[in-house]
Design an enzyme around this catalytic site. Structure first.
Site, PDB file in Angstrom:
ATOM      1  N   GLY A   1       2.750   2.730   5.204  1.00 43.07           N
ATOM      2  CA  GLY A   1       3.923   1.258   5.258  1.00 43.07           C
ATOM      3  C   GLY A   1       4.405   2.228   6.758  1.00 43.07           C
TER       4      GLY A   1
ATOM      5  N   GLY B   1       1.190  -1.681   0.274  1.00 43.70           N
ATOM      6  CA  GLY B   1       0.401  -0.268   0.153  1.00 43.70           C
ATOM      7  C   GLY B   1       0.901   0.982  -0.055  1.00 43.70           C
ATOM      8  N   SER B   2       0.608   2.051   0.634  1.00 40.21           N
ATOM      9  CA  SER B   2       0.958   3.401   0.552  1.00 40.21           C
ATOM     10  C   SER B   2       2.497   4.071   1.434  1.00 40.21           C
ATOM     11  CB  SER B   2       0.290   4.840   0.779  1.00 40.21           C
ATOM     12  OG  SER B   2      -0.591   4.761   2.306  1.00 40.21           O
ATOM     13  N   THR B   3       3.003   4.092   1.198  1.00 36.09           N
ATOM     14  CA  THR B   3       4.172   4.595   2.254  1.00 36.09           C
ATOM     15  C   THR B   3       3.773   5.371   3.628  1.00 36.09           C
ATOM     16  OG1 THR B   3       5.960   4.766   0.433  1.00 36.09           O
ATOM     17  CG2 THR B   3       6.557   5.923   2.053  1.00 36.09           C
TER      18      THR B   3
ATOM     19  N   CYS C   1       1.544   0.996  -7.670  1.00 34.65           N
ATOM     20  CA  CYS C   1       2.856   2.040  -7.798  1.00 34.65           C
ATOM     21  C   CYS C   1       4.527   0.922  -8.945  1.00 34.65           C
ATOM     22  CB  CYS C   1       2.979   0.923  -6.233  1.00 34.65           C
ATOM     23  SG  CYS C   1       3.140  -0.882  -6.256  1.00 34.65           S
TER      24      CYS C   1
ATOM     25  N   GLU D   1       5.453  -3.517   0.324  1.00 32.12           N
ATOM     26  CA  GLU D   1       5.645  -3.067  -0.774  1.00 32.12           C
ATOM     27  C   GLU D   1       4.888  -1.635  -1.213  1.00 32.12           C
ATOM     28  OE1 GLU D   1       4.701  -2.164  -4.194  1.00 32.12           O
ATOM     29  OE2 GLU D   1       3.442  -3.546  -4.024  1.00 32.12           O
TER      30      GLU D   1
END
Length: 495
Positions: A248, A243-245, A299, A265
């Site tokens: 994360g 997913g999104s940083t 992504c 990831e």
């Protein structure tokens, strides 16, 4: 239980229960998520959301199953056979999963079919990798004795997947975790709740047949609160997230409190460097899909295109023609390769970035908004932004739509510096007629995957990022390795 019929004649069924430990059971709550058809903008189905209590029940079942050791002690080759059985049954459901993919993500039916087939193939690939994986080897110590190096399953895995490719990301995480002998709690996104439900149906069949022990696998659609319950549960040994940083980072901070293992990831802002000797036919053949596949909702996509001042005008003209030729329309029709974005929220986000880019001085040379022939649906036409500053928001932040920034560089060193000028490091590409030089330039780009004269994506090979694009790898033996712990057993000296 109510049903609706999709345009391809596939029945889409509401899901009123949650899948815990291998069975559909009643939820502890009464919250729902509505799936909206991104083309018609009408409701398509409803799915029950899991509560934190449901998550904890699933973790308890996973913990008990793992500690009992039935699945963990099953030979890895037999676990691989179960992965093949999952693949076989998912393959039988490809027509249903294809239509669900159209509804959930907006990808056209032709693309959705390929995505489902790829996902089935990932299960089979992991099964084959597992059969060849070495879980025990003896090594000689410095004192002349022998020690045994053993790979053991990490334990209970909490797997959290996004909405933009649910079946593929399930394969990335669930397949190697099961192959390693772990128990798994899979948390899916409310925006894409139906394809994981079909996956749960397959797993339920195999549990009922005794091929997967009860408790080993749960599949729960849940919001952020329930997701945090999974991350913070002390009985979860390993968290794997795509997913999104930003999310994360949050997961990593929560896991740090109890030193839980994480695999991440995350986002990407990948650059394609077009060197001066590049053949524009190679560029036009691969770059448009390499940056706009799934209408840019990926992504790994190449969303920054770097061109030299010397070839700028020529390259931009070629890109306008190539991107403008991408067929976009009704995702239920096979002639289209681009469809709408997945949701109104995503549409607003992408349009907002286009507005920001224009305010920052970029010029729109193609697209920039809704196609005139698509009055409904969350469509954004393939958009090329020229004169983009390398430090502008649109060049630094993940847009997640069919928006490509064209950035001009001075020389090759400048191109590499711009490519590396990002918190991300997930993918990239180099276009040149000198392949050896292309490999040299690829080696200078700080990113997990680089293609030369293409936008190749093969997820059976190790995939993952540098920097804030994540930790760990998915795919290949490296992806399976993530779900093992390494133990050293010292044997006594021979007498």
């Amino acid at each position: 239980m109510s049903t609706t019929t999709a345009t391809a004649g596939v029945e889409i069924t509401d899901r009123e229960q949650v899948f815990i430990g291998g069975s559909w059971v009643e939820s502890a709550g009464n919250d729902w998520t509505d799936l909206i058809d991104s083309f018609t903008e009408q409701p398509a189905a409803r799915v029950r959301l899991a509560t934190p209590e449901d998550i904890n029940r699933a973790v308890a079942a996973a913990r008990a199953s793992f500690d009992a050791g039935v699945w963990a002690n099953t030979p890895i080759a037999e676990r691989a056979d179960v992965l093949d059985a999952i693949a076989d049954r998912l393959e039988q459901r490809i027509p249903e999963l294809t239509q669900i993919g159209v509804l959930e993500v907006g990808v056209p039916v032709s693309v959705s079919t390929q995505v489902q087939q790829m996902s089935v193939g990932l299960f089979r690939n992991v099964a084959q990798v597992a059969r060849e994986f070495v879980t025990s080897e003896d090594r000689t110590r410095t004192d002349g004795g022998v020690s045994r190096i053993v790979k053991e399953p990490v334990g209970v895995v909490g797997a959290i997947i996004p909405w933009n490719g649910p079946v593929g990301t399930m394969a990335f995480k669930v397949a190697p975790a099961l192959a390693a002998g772990c128990s798994v709690v899979l948390k899916t996104a409310p925006e894409a709740p139906l394809s994981p439900s079909v996956f749960a149906d397959v797993l339920g069949e195999l549990v009922a047949e005794g091929r997967i022990p009860e408790g080993v696998i749960s599949v729960l659609c849940a919001d952020r609160e329930a997701s945090e319950a999974l991350v913070t549960n002390p009985d979860v040994d390993h968290i794997t997230f795509t997913g999104s940083t930003a999310t994360g980072r949050h997961i990593m901070s929560l896991a740090a409190d109890r030193v839980a293992r994480v695999s991440l990831e995350l986002g990407g802002k990948s650059a394609a460097i077009i060197l001066d000797d590049a053949d524009l036919n190679h560029v036009a053949a691969s770059l448009p899909i390499g940056s706009c596949m799934q209408s840019g909702q990926g992504c790994v996509l190449l969303t920054r295109v770097l061109v030299s001042k010397a070839r700028h005008d020529e390259v931009v003209a070629a890109l306008v023609q190539a991107y403008g030729a991408l067929p976009m329309g009704d995702p239920n029709q096979p002639q289209f390769v681009l469809g709408p974005l997945a949701s109104k929220r995503q549409y607003d986000r992408v349009m907002g970035y286009i507005d920001i880019a224009k305010e920052d001085g970029a010029s729109v040379v193609l697209g920039g908004g809704r196609p005139e022939d698509q009055p409904t649906g969350f469509f954004v036409a393939p958009t090329l932004l020229d004169n983009v500053d390398p430090n502008a928001r649109v060049a630094q932040e993940e847009v997640f739509g069919p928006v490509v920034s064209i950035i001009t560089y001075e020389d090759e060193d400048d191109a590499v510096a711009i490519a590396n000028n990002s918190i991300y490091g997930l993918s990239g590409a180099v276009f040149t007629e000198d392949l050896e030089h292309g490999l040299e330039v690829a080696g200078r780009i700080r990113t997990g995957t680089v293609s030369v004269n293409s936008a190749t994506m093969d997820f059976t090979l190790p995939f993952g990022g540098y920097k804030q694009s994540g930790l760990g790898r998915e795919g290949g033996p490296e992806g399976l390795e993530e779900y093992f712990q390494t133990k050293t057993v010292h044997l006594p000296m021979a007498r």
